[in-house]
Scaffold this motif. Sequence first.
Motif, PDB file in Angstrom:
ATOM      1  N   ALA A 167       0.825  -1.209   0.000  1.00  0.00           N
ATOM      2  CA  ALA A 167       0.000   0.000   0.000  1.00  0.00           C
ATOM      3  C   ALA A 167       0.861   1.263   0.000  1.00  0.00           C
ATOM      4  O   ALA A 167       2.019   1.255   0.416  1.00  0.00           O
ATOM      5  N   ASP A 168       0.264   2.338  -0.451  1.00  0.00           N
ATOM      6  CA  ASP A 168       0.912   3.656  -0.409  1.00  0.00           C
ATOM      7  C   ASP A 168       0.680   4.231   0.983  1.00  0.00           C
ATOM      8  O   ASP A 168      -0.377   4.780   1.277  1.00  0.00           O
ATOM      9  N   LYS A 169       1.676   4.105   1.843  1.00  0.00           N
ATOM     10  CA  LYS A 169       1.511   4.483   3.257  1.00  0.00           C
ATOM     11  C   LYS A 169       1.242   5.970   3.443  1.00  0.00           C
ATOM     12  O   LYS A 169       0.612   6.376   4.419  1.00  0.00           O
ATOM     13  N   ASP A 170       1.725   6.795   2.514  1.00  0.00           N
ATOM     14  CA  ASP A 170       1.531   8.239   2.654  1.00  0.00           C
ATOM     15  C   ASP A 170       0.062   8.632   2.568  1.00  0.00           C
ATOM     16  O   ASP A 170      -0.320   9.711   3.014  1.00  0.00           O
ATOM     17  N   LYS A 171      -0.753   7.750   1.991  1.00  0.00           N
ATOM     18  CA  LYS A 171      -2.179   8.048   1.852  1.00  0.00           C
ATOM     19  C   LYS A 171      -3.009   7.444   2.985  1.00  0.00           C
ATOM     20  O   LYS A 171      -4.231   7.591   3.011  1.00  0.00           O
ATOM     21  N   ILE A 172      -2.352   6.753   3.911  1.00  0.00           N
ATOM     22  CA  ILE A 172      -3.054   6.113   5.032  1.00  0.00           C
ATOM     23  C   ILE A 172      -2.917   6.987   6.272  1.00  0.00           C
ATOM     24  O   ILE A 172      -1.833   7.081   6.862  1.00  0.00           O
ATOM     25  N   LEU A 173      -3.998   7.644   6.674  1.00  0.00           N
ATOM     26  CA  LEU A 173      -3.948   8.576   7.798  1.00  0.00           C
ATOM     27  C   LEU A 173      -3.937   7.855   9.144  1.00  0.00           C
ATOM     28  O   LEU A 173      -3.321   8.308  10.104  1.00  0.00           O
ATOM     29  N   ASN A 174      -4.641   6.706   9.218  1.00  0.00           N
ATOM     30  CA  ASN A 174      -4.730   5.956  10.471  1.00  0.00           C
ATOM     31  C   ASN A 174      -4.361   4.496  10.183  1.00  0.00           C
ATOM     32  O   ASN A 174      -5.225   3.699   9.804  1.00  0.00           O
ATOM     33  N   PRO A 175      -3.091   4.137  10.369  1.00  0.00           N
ATOM     34  CA  PRO A 175      -2.637   2.778  10.013  1.00  0.00           C
ATOM     35  C   PRO A 175      -3.426   1.671  10.713  1.00  0.00           C
ATOM     36  O   PRO A 175      -3.806   0.685  10.076  1.00  0.00           O
ATOM     37  N   LYS A 176      -3.697   1.815  12.025  1.00  0.00           N
ATOM     38  CA  LYS A 176      -4.398   0.747  12.740  1.00  0.00           C
ATOM     39  C   LYS A 176      -5.808   0.550  12.197  1.00  0.00           C
ATOM     40  O   LYS A 176      -6.260  -0.579  12.001  1.00  0.00           O
ATOM     41  N   SER A 177      -6.507   1.655  11.942  1.00  0.00           N
ATOM     42  CA  SER A 177      -7.857   1.566  11.395  1.00  0.00           C
ATOM     43  C   SER A 177      -7.839   0.902  10.019  1.00  0.00           C
ATOM     44  O   SER A 177      -8.696   0.064   9.706  1.00  0.00           O
ATOM     45  N   TRP A 178      -6.856   1.276   9.209  1.00  0.00           N
ATOM     46  CA  TRP A 178      -6.725   0.686   7.875  1.00  0.00           C
ATOM     47  C   TRP A 178      -6.500  -0.822   7.992  1.00  0.00           C
ATOM     48  O   TRP A 178      -7.124  -1.615   7.288  1.00  0.00           O
ATOM     49  N   LEU A 179      -5.601  -1.215   8.883  1.00  0.00           N
ATOM     50  CA  LEU A 179      -5.291  -2.628   9.064  1.00  0.00           C
ATOM     51  C   LEU A 179      -6.497  -3.414   9.576  1.00  0.00           C
ATOM     52  O   LEU A 179      -6.772  -4.533   9.130  1.00  0.00           O
ATOM     53  N   MET A 180      -7.230  -2.843  10.520  1.00  0.00           N
ATOM     54  CA  MET A 180      -8.424  -3.511  11.058  1.00  0.00           C
ATOM     55  C   MET A 180      -9.475  -3.699   9.974  1.00  0.00           C
ATOM     56  O   MET A 180     -10.134  -4.741   9.907  1.00  0.00           O
ATOM     57  N   THR A 181      -9.619  -2.695   9.109  1.00  0.00           N
ATOM     58  CA  THR A 181     -10.598  -2.788   8.027  1.00  0.00           C
ATOM     59  C   THR A 181     -10.231  -3.907   7.061  1.00  0.00           C
ATOM     60  O   THR A 181     -11.068  -4.753   6.710  1.00  0.00           O
ATOM     61  N   VAL A 182      -8.978  -3.929   6.648  1.00  0.00           N
ATOM     62  CA  VAL A 182      -8.524  -4.954   5.703  1.00  0.00           C
ATOM     63  C   VAL A 182      -8.637  -6.342   6.328  1.00  0.00           C
ATOM     64  O   VAL A 182      -9.093  -7.303   5.685  1.00  0.00           O
ATOM     65  N   CYS A 183      -8.235  -6.455   7.595  1.00  0.00           N
ATOM     66  CA  CYS A 183      -8.274  -7.761   8.268  1.00  0.00           C
ATOM     67  C   CYS A 183      -9.709  -8.260   8.438  1.00  0.00           C
ATOM     68  O   CYS A 183      -9.981  -9.450   8.265  1.00  0.00           O
ATOM     69  N   THR A 184     -10.625  -7.357   8.771  1.00  0.00           N
ATOM     70  CA  THR A 184     -12.039  -7.736   8.923  1.00  0.00           C
ATOM     71  C   THR A 184     -12.590  -8.270   7.605  1.00  0.00           C
ATOM     72  O   THR A 184     -13.228  -9.331   7.563  1.00  0.00           O
ATOM     73  N   ARG A 185     -12.356  -7.534   6.550  1.00  0.00           N
ATOM     74  CA  ARG A 185     -12.884  -7.940   5.251  1.00  0.00           C
ATOM     75  C   ARG A 185     -12.271  -9.258   4.782  1.00  0.00           C
ATOM     76  O   ARG A 185     -12.957 -10.113   4.223  1.00  0.00           O
ATOM     77  N   ARG A 186     -10.974  -9.419   5.045  1.00  0.00           N
ATOM     78  CA  ARG A 186     -10.323 -10.673   4.644  1.00  0.00           C
ATOM     79  C   ARG A 186     -10.854 -11.842   5.467  1.00  0.00           C
ATOM     80  O   ARG A 186     -11.069 -12.945   4.941  1.00  0.00           O
ATOM     81  N   SER A 187     -11.088 -11.603   6.755  1.00  0.00           N
ATOM     82  CA  SER A 187     -11.632 -12.659   7.619  1.00  0.00           C
ATOM     83  C   SER A 187     -13.019 -13.074   7.156  1.00  0.00           C
ATOM     84  O   SER A 187     -13.359 -14.267   7.154  1.00  0.00           O
ATOM     85  N   LEU A 188     -13.835 -12.104   6.748  1.00  0.00           N
ATOM     86  CA  LEU A 188     -15.179 -12.420   6.255  1.00  0.00           C
ATOM     87  C   LEU A 188     -15.105 -13.214   4.956  1.00  0.00           C
ATOM     88  O   LEU A 188     -15.909 -14.124   4.727  1.00  0.00           O
ATOM     89  N   ASP A 189     -14.129 -12.886   4.109  1.00  0.00           N
ATOM     90  CA  ASP A 189     -13.941 -13.658   2.876  1.00  0.00           C
ATOM     91  C   ASP A 189     -13.572 -15.109   3.199  1.00  0.00           C
ATOM     92  O   ASP A 189     -14.099 -16.044   2.588  1.00  0.00           O
ATOM     93  N   LEU A 190     -12.660 -15.288   4.154  1.00  0.00           N
ATOM     94  CA  LEU A 190     -12.256 -16.637   4.541  1.00  0.00           C
ATOM     95  C   LEU A 190     -13.405 -17.397   5.190  1.00  0.00           C
ATOM     96  O   LEU A 190     -13.529 -18.614   5.025  1.00  0.00           O
ATOM     97  N   LEU A 191     -14.244 -16.675   5.940  1.00  0.00           N
ATOM     98  CA  LEU A 191     -15.393 -17.305   6.577  1.00  0.00           C
ATOM     99  C   LEU A 191     -16.357 -17.849   5.528  1.00  0.00           C
ATOM    100  O   LEU A 191     -16.866 -18.966   5.648  1.00  0.00           O
ATOM    101  N   LYS A 192     -16.591 -17.069   4.495  1.00  0.00           N
ATOM    102  CA  LYS A 192     -17.461 -17.529   3.411  1.00  0.00           C
ATOM    103  C   LYS A 192     -16.855 -18.747   2.719  1.00  0.00           C
ATOM    104  O   LYS A 192     -17.544 -19.703   2.387  1.00  0.00           O
ATOM    105  N   ALA A 193     -15.543 -18.705   2.513  1.00  0.00           N
ATOM    106  CA  ALA A 193     -14.863 -19.808   1.824  1.00  0.00           C
ATOM    107  C   ALA A 193     -14.884 -21.089   2.644  1.00  0.00           C
ATOM    108  O   ALA A 193     -14.868 -22.195   2.093  1.00  0.00           O
ATOM    109  N   SER A 194     -14.921 -20.944   3.973  1.00  0.00           N
ATOM    110  CA  SER A 194     -14.885 -22.132   4.832  1.00  0.00           C
ATOM    111  C   SER A 194     -16.266 -22.723   5.085  1.00  0.00           C
ATOM    112  O   SER A 194     -16.385 -23.771   5.725  1.00  0.00           O
ATOM    113  N   HIS A 195     -17.307 -22.081   4.555  1.00  0.00           N
ATOM    114  CA  HIS A 195     -18.684 -22.536   4.830  1.00  0.00           C
ATOM    115  C   HIS A 195     -18.899 -23.977   4.380  1.00  0.00           C
ATOM    116  O   HIS A 195     -19.465 -24.797   5.112  1.00  0.00           O
ATOM    117  N   LYS A 196     -18.431 -24.311   3.184  1.00  0.00           N
ATOM    118  CA  LYS A 196     -18.641 -25.664   2.665  1.00  0.00           C
ATOM    119  C   LYS A 196     -17.947 -26.705   3.535  1.00  0.00           C
ATOM    120  O   LYS A 196     -18.496 -27.769   3.805  1.00  0.00           O
TER     121      LYS A 196
END
Length: 297
Positions: free
Chosen positions: A45-74
């Motif tokens: 990522a372009d870090k200069d455009k990220i104002l709040n690193p922790k918030s950015w990381l939490m957002t990405v991690c949440t969305r990725r976790s939800l993707d993995l959750l959907k993939a693990s449903h079967k």
Amino acid sequence: MMEQDHISSFEKASPTLTGLAYRILGSFAEAEDAVQDTFLKWSQADKDKILNPKSWLMTVCTRRSLDLLKASHKSRVAYVGNWLPEPVGDDFKESPEDQTELASSVTTAFLLLLERLTPKERAAYLLREIFDYSYADLSGVLEASETTCRKLVSRAKKNVEASKVRQETPPDRQEELLKVFQAALLSGSPDELGTLLSEDIQLVADSGGKVIAVQDILQGKAGVLDFTLQTLGPVWREYEQIVTRLNGQLGLVLLQQGKVTAAVTFDYDDTNQLCNVYIMRNPDKLVRIEQSLRIVQ
């Protein structure tokens, strides 16, 4: 921001990211995958455009976790026998002042309740009630309106509050239960253990179809007590038993010739009676516990 600062920002957020992903997924292995994927995206990522690193990381991690959750449903649907979340010790260290609050949100009972919520309800509840997100921030993470986010949290809270899975059982009560439970396994006597069990207690075992374990969910004091004393006792008294913290509470790890063969977690009702016994026997879900014990020893 220099590269070292980039790595430092991720390292500081990593325990919280892992804790969030584990609560969403119920699997530490999958949580680590989500965090690793988050780091890869962060590194590109372009870090200069990220104002709040922790918030950015939490957002990405949440969305990725939800993707993995959907993939693990079967795989969850096709799972052999009863599915229980992977047991963990103190694998992620979050802020000390929040330890008590956070501990109640990693118990086996709580994680099983989350399984009954929709993925977005699960994420919304965790971010709002556990990680103290505002509805405005929640809206950004889930890409939904604040009104929708409020509804998601409200529905989830009703389920959590009705189930009473987030109550805190005093440590001395947990210690008492473990001592009595172990003594009963050794002696085969039901007298003292029976006084600590609720009438509608359940016993659930997860083998993943890979080892021998009870397949049915045992219900009721008489059945659970009989199974514990007559079936588990004669076998488990030959194992090494280690009392340790599992999923935020005291639990039991059993070893046979130095290898972890089971991990046991407990759940209590609002009168501090034992109301659930969870036995993890699936060897794939015991790997982390065994690694942790080796490090300690």
